[in-house]
Design a protein around this motif. Structure first.
Motif, short mmCIF file in Angstrom:
data_model
loop_
_atom_site.label_atom_id
_atom_site.label_comp_id
_atom_site.label_asym_id
_atom_site.label_seq_id
_atom_site.Cartn_x
_atom_site.Cartn_y
_atom_site.Cartn_z
N GLY A 155 -21.09 19.47 19.76
CA GLY A 155 -21.52 20.79 19.31
C GLY A 155 -21.94 21.70 20.44
O GLY A 155 -22.77 22.61 20.24
N ALA A 156 -21.37 21.51 21.63
CA ALA A 156 -21.77 22.31 22.79
C ALA A 156 -21.41 23.78 22.59
O ALA A 156 -22.19 24.68 22.93
N GLY A 157 -20.24 24.04 22.03
CA GLY A 157 -19.82 25.42 21.81
C GLY A 157 -20.69 26.12 20.79
O GLY A 157 -21.05 27.30 20.96
N PHE A 158 -21.06 25.41 19.74
CA PHE A 158 -21.93 26.00 18.73
C PHE A 158 -23.29 26.35 19.35
O PHE A 158 -23.81 27.45 19.13
N SER A 159 -23.85 25.46 20.14
CA SER A 159 -25.15 25.73 20.76
C SER A 159 -25.07 26.88 21.75
O SER A 159 -26.01 27.67 21.87
N ALA A 160 -23.93 26.97 22.45
CA ALA A 160 -23.78 28.01 23.46
C ALA A 160 -23.65 29.40 22.84
O ALA A 160 -23.77 30.41 23.55
N ALA A 161 -23.40 29.48 21.54
CA ALA A 161 -23.21 30.78 20.89
C ALA A 161 -24.52 31.52 20.68
O ALA A 161 -24.51 32.72 20.36
N ALA A 162 -25.66 30.86 20.86
CA ALA A 162 -26.94 31.49 20.55
C ALA A 162 -27.21 32.71 21.43
O ALA A 162 -27.50 33.80 20.93
N LEU A 163 -27.13 32.54 22.74
CA LEU A 163 -27.46 33.64 23.64
C LEU A 163 -26.47 34.80 23.56
O LEU A 163 -26.89 35.96 23.50
N PRO A 164 -25.15 34.54 23.53
CA PRO A 164 -24.22 35.66 23.34
C PRO A 164 -24.47 36.42 22.04
O PRO A 164 -24.26 37.64 22.00
N MET A 165 -24.91 35.73 20.99
CA MET A 165 -25.17 36.43 19.74
C MET A 165 -26.36 37.39 19.90
O MET A 165 -26.31 38.53 19.41
N VAL A 166 -27.40 36.96 20.60
CA VAL A 166 -28.55 37.83 20.81
C VAL A 166 -28.15 39.03 21.68
O VAL A 166 -28.46 40.19 21.35
N PHE A 167 -27.46 38.76 22.77
CA PHE A 167 -27.01 39.87 23.62
C PHE A 167 -25.99 40.74 22.90
O PHE A 167 -25.87 41.94 23.20
N GLY A 168 -25.24 40.13 21.97
CA GLY A 168 -24.30 40.91 21.19
C GLY A 168 -24.98 41.94 20.30
O GLY A 168 -24.34 42.90 19.85
N GLY A 169 -26.26 41.75 20.03
CA GLY A 169 -27.02 42.76 19.31
C GLY A 169 -27.72 43.74 20.22
O GLY A 169 -27.89 44.91 19.89
N ILE A 170 -28.13 43.27 21.42
CA ILE A 170 -28.89 44.12 22.34
C ILE A 170 -27.97 45.09 23.07
O ILE A 170 -28.25 46.29 23.17
N LEU A 171 -26.85 44.61 23.61
CA LEU A 171 -25.99 45.44 24.45
C LEU A 171 -25.41 46.64 23.71
O LEU A 171 -25.43 47.76 24.24
N PRO A 172 -24.86 46.47 22.49
CA PRO A 172 -24.34 47.67 21.81
C PRO A 172 -25.43 48.67 21.47
O PRO A 172 -25.18 49.87 21.45
N ALA A 173 -26.63 48.17 21.19
CA ALA A 173 -27.73 49.09 20.90
C ALA A 173 -28.04 49.94 22.13
O ALA A 173 -28.27 51.16 22.02
N ILE A 174 -28.03 49.32 23.32
CA ILE A 174 -28.26 50.08 24.54
C ILE A 174 -27.16 51.12 24.74
O ILE A 174 -27.41 52.30 25.00
#
Length: 339
Positions: A155-174
């Motif tokens: 489940g390495a790929g699933f776990s690695a999705a956490a940080l991109p998901m958070v940044f995926g909300g922050i970056l477009p807002a900026i």
């Protein structure tokens, strides 16, 4: 006609005091140090203090054997629920009522687990079932009812999705806040379009590229899009209503509090008591639970986190609309009236 000369008797104005550069430098250094320490505490404490917390587990078999298991686990992190037979036990695991179950039978001990529900909890449950089998002098058989895909068994790929998901909300807002100031409609449209495209793109990489997801692609992608939208709209709304400080506080809370408490990689049962409940009502935690439900359990358990994310998305959109109207009123009030 020459300009009047300055009065020679007027003393020169005193020089303006220079800003205390040294003091500002010290304040910046101390502030950044405090931020780094806060990040360390936010990420380290859940990891250090994390562990099994009230993990629901099932047991089936002869009454005496199940009673012995309940006695052996009394006062520990396990919450044992009795089931009539193996079918009831496996149904409970697949319905996500329990994270796993132990069947004690004359032929041996069978462990029904769901690795995708949380690998740490599964490992602890395996150790507990092994101890039961040793006490029974029986062989342990393990059946994984919800494993990670063969291409990504840990489940390495699933776990690695956490940080991109958070940044995926922050970056477009900026980007949307800076590129389209005061354009509420464009911000709403941009946030929605980005959430959909990013959700489907990230899901495609995880499912078809790395083989880390195994659920229905469309449902999983829509759930991931909803998670990104919840973060992006919340931050856009805070920026529209409170300006840059509102965005900064919101982004810091999502990164330093919500992300470490999300239980994205471990599952919520591995976090300290109470903190796991808080993490699940914040966008990163709800996003992880929704992704887990859609990717590995055919949508079982998806309703709760989907409602949480929908609530954050609606709240963020409402804040964005309110902030846009208040800004428009302030601009109208600042315009000079016609004489």
């Amino acid at each position: 006609m020459s300009a009047p000369s300055e009065n020679p008797g007027t003393p020169p104005s005193p020089p303006r005091p220079r800003p205390a550069v040294g003091g500002r430098l010290i304040a910046v250094v101390l502030g950044l140090t405090a931020l780094v320490v806060a990040m360390l505490v936010a990420f380290a404490l859940p990891a250090v203090n994390g562990g099994p917390r009230e993990i629901p587990v099932g047991a089936a078999g002869p009454g005496q054997a199940v009673a012995a298991l309940e006695k052996a686990t009394a006062g520990t992190e396990w919450e044992i629920t009795r089931y009539e037979d193996a079918r009831a036990l496996t149904d409970a695991v697949e319905d996500r009522e329990i994270v796993g179950g132990v069947l004690v039978a004359p032929a041996g001990v069978t462990l029904y687990q769901a690795t995708a529900a949380g690998p740490q909890a599964t490992a602890a449950l395996t150790a507990m079932a092994t101890a039961v089998a040793e006490r029974q002098h029986a062989e342990l058989t393990v059946e994984d009812l919800a494993p990670f895909p063969e291409d990504d068994p840990r489940g390495a790929g699933f776990s690695a999705a956490a940080l991109p998901m958070v940044f995926g909300g922050i970056l477009p807002a900026i980007a949307l806040a800076r590129l389209f100031p005061g354009r509420t409609g464009l911000r709403l449209a941009g946030g929605l379009l980005f959430s959909l495209t990013a959700g489907f793109a990230v899901t495609a990489v995880l499912q078809f590229g790395t083989g880390s997801l195994s659920g229905d692609y469309a449902a999983t992608a829509l759930g991931l899009s909803l998670g990104i939208a919840a973060l992006a709209f919340t931050l856009l709304g805070l920026e529209a209503l409170f300006g840059l400080p509102g965005f900064g506080v919101g982004a810091a809370l999502m990164m330093l509090l919500a992300n470490p408490l999300s239980g994205f990689a471990t599952g919520p049962h591995w976090l300290p008591g109470g903190w796991s409940d808080l993490g699940q009502v914040l966008p990163p935690g709800a996003s992880g639970s929704l992704l887990r439900a859609n990717a590995f359990f055919d949508g079982t358990g998806a309703t709760g986190p989907a409602l949480v994310l929908a609530g954050w998305t609606v709240l963020g959109a409402a804040l964005l609309l309110i902030g846009g109207r208040l800004r428009a009123r302030r601009q109208d009030g600042a315009e000079p009236t016609a004489s």
